[in-house]
Design an enzyme around this catalytic site. Sequence first.
Site, PDB file in Angstrom:
ATOM      1  N   HIS A 313      -8.641  82.405 151.721  1.00  0.00           N
ATOM      2  CA  HIS A 313      -7.676  81.343 151.127  1.00  0.00           C
ATOM      3  C   HIS A 313      -8.561  80.838 150.069  1.00  0.00           C
ATOM      4  CE1 HIS A 313      -5.038  78.019 150.813  1.00  0.00           C
ATOM      5  NE2 HIS A 313      -4.201  78.930 151.074  1.00  0.00           N
ATOM      6  N   ASP A 371      -0.514  83.692 157.351  1.00  0.00           N
ATOM      7  CA  ASP A 371       0.151  84.988 157.358  1.00  0.00           C
ATOM      8  C   ASP A 371      -0.304  85.744 158.511  1.00  0.00           C
ATOM      9  OD1 ASP A 371       1.938  83.941 155.591  1.00  0.00           O
ATOM     10  OD2 ASP A 371       0.728  84.550 154.192  1.00  0.00           O
TER      11      ASP A 371
HETATM   12  N1  ACO Z   1     -10.500  90.899 152.439  1.00  0.00           N
HETATM   13  C1  ACO Z   1     -11.627  91.331 151.838  1.00  0.00           C
HETATM   14  N2  ACO Z   1     -12.501  90.552 151.054  1.00  0.00           N
HETATM   15  C2  ACO Z   1     -11.968  89.321 150.459  1.00  0.00           C
HETATM   16  C3  ACO Z   1     -10.703  88.654 151.019  1.00  0.00           C
HETATM   17  C4  ACO Z   1     -10.004  89.578 152.109  1.00  0.00           C
HETATM   18  N3  ACO Z   1      -8.718  89.398 152.501  1.00  0.00           N
HETATM   19  N4  ACO Z   1     -10.432  87.671 150.528  1.00  0.00           N
HETATM   20  C5  ACO Z   1     -11.439  87.364 149.614  1.00  0.00           C
HETATM   21  N5  ACO Z   1     -12.540  88.247 149.643  1.00  0.00           N
HETATM   22  C6  ACO Z   1     -13.732  88.549 149.059  1.00  0.00           C
HETATM   23  C7  ACO Z   1     -13.328  88.772 147.603  1.00  0.00           C
HETATM   24  O1  ACO Z   1     -13.741  90.210 147.462  1.00  0.00           O
HETATM   25  C8  ACO Z   1     -14.659  88.231 147.221  1.00  0.00           C
HETATM   26  O2  ACO Z   1     -15.900  88.900 147.458  1.00  0.00           O
HETATM   27  P1  ACO Z   1     -16.861  88.859 146.097  1.00  0.00           P
HETATM   28  O3  ACO Z   1     -17.476  87.223 146.075  1.00  0.00           O
HETATM   29  O4  ACO Z   1     -18.115  89.457 146.928  1.00  0.00           O
HETATM   30  O5  ACO Z   1     -16.576  89.221 145.015  1.00  0.00           O
HETATM   31  C9  ACO Z   1     -14.663  86.863 147.894  1.00  0.00           C
HETATM   32  O6  ACO Z   1     -14.165  87.093 148.972  1.00  0.00           O
HETATM   33  C10 ACO Z   1     -13.932  85.737 147.236  1.00  0.00           C
HETATM   34  O7  ACO Z   1     -12.376  86.068 146.928  1.00  0.00           O
HETATM   35  P2  ACO Z   1     -11.657  85.703 145.837  1.00  0.00           P
HETATM   36  O8  ACO Z   1     -10.405  86.820 145.699  1.00  0.00           O
HETATM   37  O9  ACO Z   1     -12.443  85.360 144.548  1.00  0.00           O
HETATM   38  O10 ACO Z   1     -10.890  84.379 146.310  1.00  0.00           O
HETATM   39  P3  ACO Z   1      -9.844  83.668 145.633  1.00  0.00           P
HETATM   40  O11 ACO Z   1      -9.674  82.320 146.018  1.00  0.00           O
HETATM   41  O12 ACO Z   1      -9.440  84.004 144.211  1.00  0.00           O
HETATM   42  O13 ACO Z   1      -8.389  84.384 146.581  1.00  0.00           O
HETATM   43  C11 ACO Z   1      -6.896  85.195 148.295  1.00  0.00           C
HETATM   44  C12 ACO Z   1      -7.891  84.059 147.519  1.00  0.00           C
HETATM   45  C13 ACO Z   1      -6.149  85.645 147.090  1.00  0.00           C
HETATM   46  C14 ACO Z   1      -5.901  84.431 149.207  1.00  0.00           C
HETATM   47  C15 ACO Z   1      -7.735  86.179 148.774  1.00  0.00           C
HETATM   48  O14 ACO Z   1      -8.648  85.917 149.924  1.00  0.00           O
HETATM   49  C16 ACO Z   1      -6.940  87.400 149.191  1.00  0.00           C
HETATM   50  O15 ACO Z   1      -6.627  88.180 148.456  1.00  0.00           O
HETATM   51  N6  ACO Z   1      -6.580  87.599 150.658  1.00  0.00           N
HETATM   52  C17 ACO Z   1      -5.614  88.471 151.172  1.00  0.00           C
HETATM   53  C18 ACO Z   1      -4.098  88.035 150.883  1.00  0.00           C
HETATM   54  C19 ACO Z   1      -3.665  86.873 151.476  1.00  0.00           C
HETATM   55  O16 ACO Z   1      -3.981  86.647 152.858  1.00  0.00           O
HETATM   56  N7  ACO Z   1      -2.939  85.801 151.082  1.00  0.00           N
HETATM   57  C20 ACO Z   1      -2.541  84.942 151.377  1.00  0.00           C
HETATM   58  C21 ACO Z   1      -2.793  83.491 151.162  1.00  0.00           C
HETATM   59  S1  ACO Z   1      -2.163  82.261 151.974  1.00  0.00           S
HETATM   60  C22 ACO Z   1      -0.694  82.120 151.574  1.00  0.00           C
HETATM   61  O17 ACO Z   1      -0.262  82.355 150.470  1.00  0.00           O
HETATM   62  C23 ACO Z   1       0.386  81.593 152.459  1.00  0.00           C
END
Ligand code: ACO
Length: 436
Positions: A313, A371
């Site tokens: 998140h 979720d």
């Molecule tokens: N699985 C694996 N790796 C992940 C995940 C994941 N679900 N989420 C983040 N990471 C990793 C990224 O690859 C990144 O790694 P790095 O630093 O080595 O490059 C690090 O964690 C940070 O991730 P970002 O994408 O930069 O974080 P951001 O804050 O931009 O994204 C997000 C947040 C979009 C929710 C992300 O965690 C994600 O895509 N999660 C999966 C989708 C999801 O569940 N979304 C629901 C959000 S809650 C809602 O809307 C109700």
Amino acid sequence: MKLADYKATLSFSNNSPSMEMPVYEGNIGPDVIDIRKLYGQTGMFTYDPGFLSTASCQSAITYIDGDKGELLYRGYPIEQLATQCDFMETCHLLLYGDLPDAKKKTEFTRLVSIHTMVHEQMQFFLRGFRRDAHPMAVLTGLIGGMSAFYHDSTDITNAQHRDISAIRLIAKLPTLVAMAYKYGIGQPFMYPQNKLSYSGNFLRMMFGNPCEDYEVNPVLERALDRIFILHADHEQNASTSTVRLCGSSGTNPFAAIAAGVACLWGPAHGGANEACLNMLEEIQASGGLNKVGEFMNQVKDKNSGVRLMGFGHRVYKNYDPRAKLMQETCKEVLAELGLENDPLFKLSMALEKIALEDDYFVQRKLYPNVDFYSGIVQRAIGIPVNLFTGIFALARTVGWIAQLNEMIGDPEYKIGRPRQLFTGSVRRDVPPINQR
Ligand code: ACO
């Protein structure tokens, strides 16, 4: 806004004069540096794609402490609201700032329930869609279309119009979501029944039919109500910011909410519950618990493009408090339906356990979000996977409206208009076509 007793100074290494900027304090959470005069005084913009460090507004509605894993609606912890209040009380709280007493609750619930029916012509509008259209495509259209049906509540600058459109949106969303579902499966639409609770009425419109009486299961009713409470607002997330930005041009409330629905659809936001359940089903189909290790290796491999959906998140860097409550509800619903051995639930528990112990997730502070379990609950209730985000939109509508109305009432509100760092071609002349 309260001025802090200190200021921020911005200095430059190229001898340009430094600039002092006021700092404001919130009641809780980080202070903000007021950069509004930056461009006027220095000719420079700030650069913050994705709004990682930018507060786009002041708000008194929802507060999240991502490090603590805390979520407050108007100061009340989500755990207390989810266990001691229902969705109607939560709507009242978000819209008007406080929990209703018994009399106000009855009045508010009645007000919502007498607006549940939609204009009869809306079903003909709905019938223009393909039967296999994604419900989010249908909902974006139907909610945007409400501005064509409810002309007397489209003036965003008129407080009475805003009040009426708020109630209409909250009351009619369940009817529209259920209509979108019934249309897709070829069953007759069910008119709302106003003596039922908000979630009981929704269950009946979804799963009832005109030939039989429908009895609402109180466990499922309560579970759905909790899903609605947990999704009702989440401060300045992507869809809420979309609603604010869209509404900032003075467009009508239905159009602004339709923009929020469109934004919510994406898999990085509201679409994650659908993506999460699809992910669980794929792992299950490929071998279930035996394949969890292999799948986790893919997730950790940056080149695979695979993410563990329902994890991570932007704000929560600790357990999402909503995920805990949702896990509880998940257990209750599965027990009620005799599905305690549901393989997807077992799979999600196994994935969660591995992830919480794995360095990759620990280092990045990745925890289950709401979720991760909401899809399993919805699937058990009988809601089809492609309607999950529609349920989220239904619940979030109250938050979007509360935020939109707060923005309109804010004397500092202006049309939203971000700036850019231009990296394209400098001025050039159009060459004749034979020289391009
Ligand atoms: N699985 C694996 N790796 C992940 C995940 C994941 N679900 N989420 C983040 N990471 C990793 C990224 O690859 C990144 O790694 P790095 O630093 O080595 O490059 C690090 O964690 C940070 O991730 P970002 O994408 O930069 O974080 P951001 O804050 O931009 O994204 C997000 C947040 C979009 C929710 C992300 O965690 C994600 O895509 N999660 C999966 C989708 C999801 O569940 N979304 C629901 C959000 S809650 C809602 O809307 C109700």
